[in-house]
Design a protein around this motif. Structure first.
Motif, PDB file in Angstrom:
ATOM      1  N   PHE A 232       0.814  -1.207   0.000  1.00 43.57           N
ATOM      2  CA  PHE A 232       0.000   0.000   0.000  1.00 43.57           C
ATOM      3  C   PHE A 232       0.855   1.267   0.000  1.00 43.57           C
ATOM      4  O   PHE A 232       0.407   2.314  -0.474  1.00 43.57           O
ATOM      5  CB  PHE A 232      -0.995  -0.012   1.164  1.00 43.57           C
ATOM      6  CG  PHE A 232      -2.307  -0.626   0.796  1.00 43.57           C
ATOM      7  CD1 PHE A 232      -3.279   0.119   0.154  1.00 43.57           C
ATOM      8  CD2 PHE A 232      -2.573  -1.962   1.049  1.00 43.57           C
ATOM      9  CE1 PHE A 232      -4.496  -0.429  -0.215  1.00 43.57           C
ATOM     10  CE2 PHE A 232      -3.784  -2.532   0.695  1.00 43.57           C
ATOM     11  CZ  PHE A 232      -4.744  -1.770   0.058  1.00 43.57           C
ATOM     12  N   LYS A 233       2.051   1.174   0.505  1.00 40.86           N
ATOM     13  CA  LYS A 233       2.955   2.332   0.394  1.00 40.86           C
ATOM     14  C   LYS A 233       3.295   2.596  -1.072  1.00 40.86           C
ATOM     15  O   LYS A 233       3.391   3.752  -1.508  1.00 40.86           O
ATOM     16  CB  LYS A 233       4.225   2.094   1.217  1.00 40.86           C
ATOM     17  CG  LYS A 233       4.007   2.243   2.721  1.00 40.86           C
ATOM     18  CD  LYS A 233       5.285   2.004   3.505  1.00 40.86           C
ATOM     19  CE  LYS A 233       5.054   2.224   4.999  1.00 40.86           C
ATOM     20  NZ  LYS A 233       6.267   1.948   5.801  1.00 40.86           N
ATOM     21  N   LYS A 234       3.471   1.507  -1.841  1.00 45.63           N
ATOM     22  CA  LYS A 234       3.720   1.662  -3.286  1.00 45.63           C
ATOM     23  C   LYS A 234       2.476   2.222  -3.985  1.00 45.63           C
ATOM     24  O   LYS A 234       2.577   3.096  -4.855  1.00 45.63           O
ATOM     25  CB  LYS A 234       4.107   0.321  -3.899  1.00 45.63           C
ATOM     26  CG  LYS A 234       5.452  -0.228  -3.440  1.00 45.63           C
ATOM     27  CD  LYS A 234       6.622   0.561  -3.991  1.00 45.63           C
ATOM     28  CE  LYS A 234       6.858   0.259  -5.464  1.00 45.63           C
ATOM     29  NZ  LYS A 234       8.089   0.933  -5.959  1.00 45.63           N
ATOM     30  N   ILE A 235       1.309   1.710  -3.609  1.00 47.13           N
ATOM     31  CA  ILE A 235       0.062   2.190  -4.208  1.00 47.13           C
ATOM     32  C   ILE A 235      -0.136   3.672  -3.892  1.00 47.13           C
ATOM     33  O   ILE A 235      -0.603   4.451  -4.734  1.00 47.13           O
ATOM     34  CB  ILE A 235      -1.124   1.335  -3.721  1.00 47.13           C
ATOM     35  CG1 ILE A 235      -1.041  -0.067  -4.352  1.00 47.13           C
ATOM     36  CG2 ILE A 235      -2.460   1.995  -4.048  1.00 47.13           C
ATOM     37  CD1 ILE A 235      -1.985  -1.084  -3.747  1.00 47.13           C
ATOM     38  N   ALA A 236       0.255   4.079  -2.671  1.00 42.34           N
ATOM     39  CA  ALA A 236       0.117   5.489  -2.283  1.00 42.34           C
ATOM     40  C   ALA A 236       0.909   6.412  -3.196  1.00 42.34           C
ATOM     41  O   ALA A 236       0.504   7.551  -3.444  1.00 42.34           O
ATOM     42  CB  ALA A 236       0.568   5.673  -0.830  1.00 42.34           C
ATOM     43  N   GLY A 244      -0.803  10.887  -8.975  1.00 41.81           N
ATOM     44  CA  GLY A 244      -2.129  11.248  -9.485  1.00 41.81           C
ATOM     45  C   GLY A 244      -2.672  10.282 -10.519  1.00 41.81           C
ATOM     46  O   GLY A 244      -3.620  10.601 -11.241  1.00 41.81           O
ATOM     47  N   ALA A 245      -2.099   9.078 -10.567  1.00 41.09           N
ATOM     48  CA  ALA A 245      -2.579   8.081 -11.535  1.00 41.09           C
ATOM     49  C   ALA A 245      -3.826   7.367 -11.035  1.00 41.09           C
ATOM     50  O   ALA A 245      -4.653   6.914 -11.825  1.00 41.09           O
ATOM     51  CB  ALA A 245      -1.476   7.060 -11.826  1.00 41.09           C
ATOM     52  N   LEU A 246      -3.948   7.244  -9.707  1.00 43.70           N
ATOM     53  CA  LEU A 246      -5.111   6.609  -9.096  1.00 43.70           C
ATOM     54  C   LEU A 246      -5.932   7.676  -8.390  1.00 43.70           C
ATOM     55  O   LEU A 246      -5.409   8.422  -7.555  1.00 43.70           O
ATOM     56  CB  LEU A 246      -4.682   5.529  -8.103  1.00 43.70           C
ATOM     57  CG  LEU A 246      -3.915   4.336  -8.676  1.00 43.70           C
ATOM     58  CD1 LEU A 246      -3.431   3.428  -7.568  1.00 43.70           C
ATOM     59  CD2 LEU A 246      -4.794   3.555  -9.666  1.00 43.70           C
ATOM     60  N   LYS A 247      -7.218   7.740  -8.740  1.00 44.27           N
ATOM     61  CA  LYS A 247      -8.084   8.772  -8.182  1.00 44.27           C
ATOM     62  C   LYS A 247      -9.438   8.189  -7.794  1.00 44.27           C
ATOM     63  O   LYS A 247      -9.982   7.333  -8.501  1.00 44.27           O
ATOM     64  CB  LYS A 247      -8.321   9.882  -9.217  1.00 44.27           C
ATOM     65  CG  LYS A 247      -7.100  10.690  -9.590  1.00 44.27           C
ATOM     66  CD  LYS A 247      -7.505  11.779 -10.587  1.00 44.27           C
ATOM     67  CE  LYS A 247      -6.347  12.682 -10.972  1.00 44.27           C
ATOM     68  NZ  LYS A 247      -6.782  13.721 -11.943  1.00 44.27           N
ATOM     69  N   ARG A 248      -9.993   8.719  -6.698  1.00 42.69           N
ATOM     70  CA  ARG A 248     -11.334   8.278  -6.285  1.00 42.69           C
ATOM     71  C   ARG A 248     -12.413   8.741  -7.261  1.00 42.69           C
ATOM     72  O   ARG A 248     -13.499   8.179  -7.298  1.00 42.69           O
ATOM     73  CB  ARG A 248     -11.628   8.803  -4.880  1.00 42.69           C
ATOM     74  CG  ARG A 248     -10.794   8.146  -3.786  1.00 42.69           C
ATOM     75  CD  ARG A 248     -10.916   8.894  -2.480  1.00 42.69           C
ATOM     76  NE  ARG A 248     -10.342  10.235  -2.600  1.00 42.69           N
ATOM     77  CZ  ARG A 248     -10.560  11.223  -1.734  1.00 42.69           C
ATOM     78  NH1 ARG A 248     -11.363  11.025  -0.697  1.00 42.69           N
ATOM     79  NH2 ARG A 248      -9.996  12.397  -1.910  1.00 42.69           N
ATOM     80  N   SER A 249     -12.107   9.758  -8.048  1.00 40.54           N
ATOM     81  CA  SER A 249     -13.092  10.251  -9.018  1.00 40.54           C
ATOM     82  C   SER A 249     -13.280   9.283 -10.189  1.00 40.54           C
ATOM     83  O   SER A 249     -14.257   9.392 -10.939  1.00 40.54           O
ATOM     84  CB  SER A 249     -12.668  11.618  -9.562  1.00 40.54           C
ATOM     85  OG  SER A 249     -11.379  11.535 -10.161  1.00 40.54           O
ATOM     86  N   SER A 391      -9.082   3.161  -0.873  1.00 32.37           N
ATOM     87  CA  SER A 391      -9.563   4.511  -1.170  1.00 32.37           C
ATOM     88  C   SER A 391      -8.917   5.542  -0.245  1.00 32.37           C
ATOM     89  O   SER A 391      -8.496   6.623  -0.680  1.00 32.37           O
ATOM     90  CB  SER A 391     -11.091   4.559  -1.025  1.00 32.37           C
ATOM     91  OG  SER A 391     -11.587   5.851  -1.283  1.00 32.37           O
ATOM     92  N   ALA A 392      -8.796   5.177   1.042  1.00 29.08           N
ATOM     93  CA  ALA A 392      -8.205   6.103   2.007  1.00 29.08           C
ATOM     94  C   ALA A 392      -6.728   6.360   1.713  1.00 29.08           C
ATOM     95  O   ALA A 392      -6.252   7.498   1.778  1.00 29.08           O
ATOM     96  CB  ALA A 392      -8.369   5.548   3.421  1.00 29.08           C
ATOM     97  N   VAL A 393      -5.989   5.314   1.362  1.00 26.01           N
ATOM     98  CA  VAL A 393      -4.565   5.468   1.053  1.00 26.01           C
ATOM     99  C   VAL A 393      -4.379   6.291  -0.219  1.00 26.01           C
ATOM    100  O   VAL A 393      -3.496   7.151  -0.295  1.00 26.01           O
ATOM    101  CB  VAL A 393      -3.891   4.082   0.934  1.00 26.01           C
ATOM    102  CG1 VAL A 393      -2.492   4.201   0.326  1.00 26.01           C
ATOM    103  CG2 VAL A 393      -3.816   3.413   2.299  1.00 26.01           C
ATOM    104  N   ILE A 394      -5.234   6.039  -1.217  1.00 28.94           N
ATOM    105  CA  ILE A 394      -5.155   6.824  -2.448  1.00 28.94           C
ATOM    106  C   ILE A 394      -5.474   8.293  -2.179  1.00 28.94           C
ATOM    107  O   ILE A 394      -4.925   9.197  -2.822  1.00 28.94           O
ATOM    108  CB  ILE A 394      -6.088   6.214  -3.514  1.00 28.94           C
ATOM    109  CG1 ILE A 394      -5.463   4.912  -4.050  1.00 28.94           C
ATOM    110  CG2 ILE A 394      -6.364   7.192  -4.657  1.00 28.94           C
ATOM    111  CD1 ILE A 394      -6.366   4.086  -4.933  1.00 28.94           C
TER     112      ILE A 394
END
Length: 415
Positions: A232-236, A244-249, A391-394
């Motif tokens: 998850f640190k990598k995903i963050a 900014g590649a992963l977004k909740r939008s 979602s929270a980590v992102i």
């Protein structure tokens, strides 16, 4: 696999009346099924599969002297099926994803099915493994599915070798104002464990370990362990306060449409996205989801769609006959493929359609090192806490604290 969102069930019945006992078809009526002339066979499926099943259900009804009724359950099929089974109602046959099996068996909702060794050998071995639970076959598979990287070749002619290459290419397109998003991978406000899993696995995370026999072991929970925190640190680093590649939008509601609107060059999705890409006139290609540089190979989940025999069905012998001797025919497998192009699990059907659809082999290559999506009951405890942690980590929350809390929540639910 847009199957994680629950909704209000809408059930619309399509009654397929049978005409007499003999149909004059090239397949004789089954000798080992009862002539249940006073009964009927009820099948539950989603809208697309209902339409594909109609002519085959009608033929089966004619050959067996019964009425066959196909009912389209548009939303929350699994929950409606379990509820109906507990109340002594519901269908004789249900069509759904293989990762339902643990829950359905735990609730006494489905029976094992009997395929001969010869019939089993005609299927993709991974598909057979997916519908095997506690050493028993619980479903007849008809299609496989896995995620891949689908890219707009006008914007991205070359497939990225790593996640970092993808981000670099996406940012360049943004700077040139050719795309507004780096990557279309559905996250949403509640996350999506299925779609993030290739990145999670590449960064060393896992959900469950495996027992000596190769089955998933619910006692070995990976979420909350150091491997998951590192992942998850990598995903963050890809999140809203990182690249900014992963977004909740970007969610299940707009990930594909954002891609088909040419707002992003890269889409992580499955075979179900291809028809939309074709309708939009997108020039595309398909390759494996890339992993992190220096990390493990990204492993998407491999899912299987299957037919199940309801334990509480009123015509179980007829249901067994349908799933073992009709679902195993190439004609039905091809019809289901045409209704929604997922690679057929039946090898003969796959071979029949692959010549006209090069995408099938590309998706198969993208999933060849994938992991069978866990079907154990404990998997039900994963989806919500894991997704919300993602979602929270992102969004920028601390990975260690967030994932540790998710692991604790999951562990309590499993116990």
């Amino acid at each position: 696999m847009r199957i994680r969102t629950a909704g209000v069930a809408a059930v619309a019945a399509l009654a397929l009346a049978a005409a007499g006992c003999g149909s004059g078809s090239d397949k004789p009526a089954a000798s080992n099924s009862p002539k249940a002339a006073t009964g009927k066979l009820v099948i539950w499926a989603d809208d697309k599969r209902t339409a594909a099943l109609k002519p085959f259900a009608e033929k089966f009804g004619q050959e067996n002297g019964v009425t066959v009724q196909v009912q389209a359950v548009s939303k929350d099929l699994q929950t409606n099926f379990v509820t109906a089974a507990q109340q002594g109602g519901g269908p004789d046959v249900v069509v759904g994803a293989h990762d339902w099996i643990g829950n359905l068996v735990q609730n006494g909702a489905i029976d094992p099915v009997q395929l001969t060794a010869d019939q089993k050998s005609g299927f993709n071995p991974t598909a057979v493994k997916a519908v095997t639970f506690n050493g028993q076959l619980y479903g007849v598979p008809y299609a496989t599915e896995n995620l891949a990287l689908i890219r707009n070749t006008d914007l991205a002619p070359e497939a990225p070798k790593t996640v970092e290459d993808l981000v670099s290419a996406g940012k360049k397109l943004q700077s040139e104002k050719k795309a507004s998003e780096i990557l279309c991978l559905q996250v949403g406000q509640n996350g999506d464990a299925y779609h993030i899993y290739p990145f999670y696995s590449s960064a060393g995370g896992y959900l469950f370990g495996t027992a000596a026999n190769g089955d998933y072991d619910p006692k070995d929970l990976g979420v909350g362990k150091p491997e998951s925190i590192a992942a998850f640190k990598k995903i963050a680093t890809l999140g809203e306060k990182g690249a900014g590649a992963l977004k909740r939008s970007i969610s299940d509601a707009n990930s594909i449409s954002t891609f088909t609107a040419k707002k992003c060059a890269f889409l992580v999705s499955g075979p179900w996205a291809i028809s939309d890409a074709k309708k939009a006139g997108i020039k595309y290609d398909i390759s494996p989801v890339p992993g992190f540089a220096g990390g493990k190979e990204a492993q998407p989940f491999v899912g299987v769609q299957a037919f199940y025999v309801a334990a509480k069905g009123k015509n179980k012998a007829l249901a067994q006959e349908f799933v073992t001797n009709y679902v195993t025919t190439p004609d039905l497998a091809v019809a289901l493929y045409q209704a929604e192009p997922r690679p057929p699990a039946l090898t003969a059907a796959f071979d029949q359609v692959k010549g006209s659809d090069p995408d099938l082999e590309k998706f198969a290559q993208a999933g060849k090192n994938g992991q069978v999506l866990p079907a154990i009951p404990a998997m039900a405890a994963i989806w919500d806490p894991f997704g919300k942690a993602e979602s929270a980590v992102i969004a920028g929350q601390d990975p260690a604290r967030t994932v540790t809390a998710a692991g604790n929540t999951i562990a309590k639910q499993i116990k």
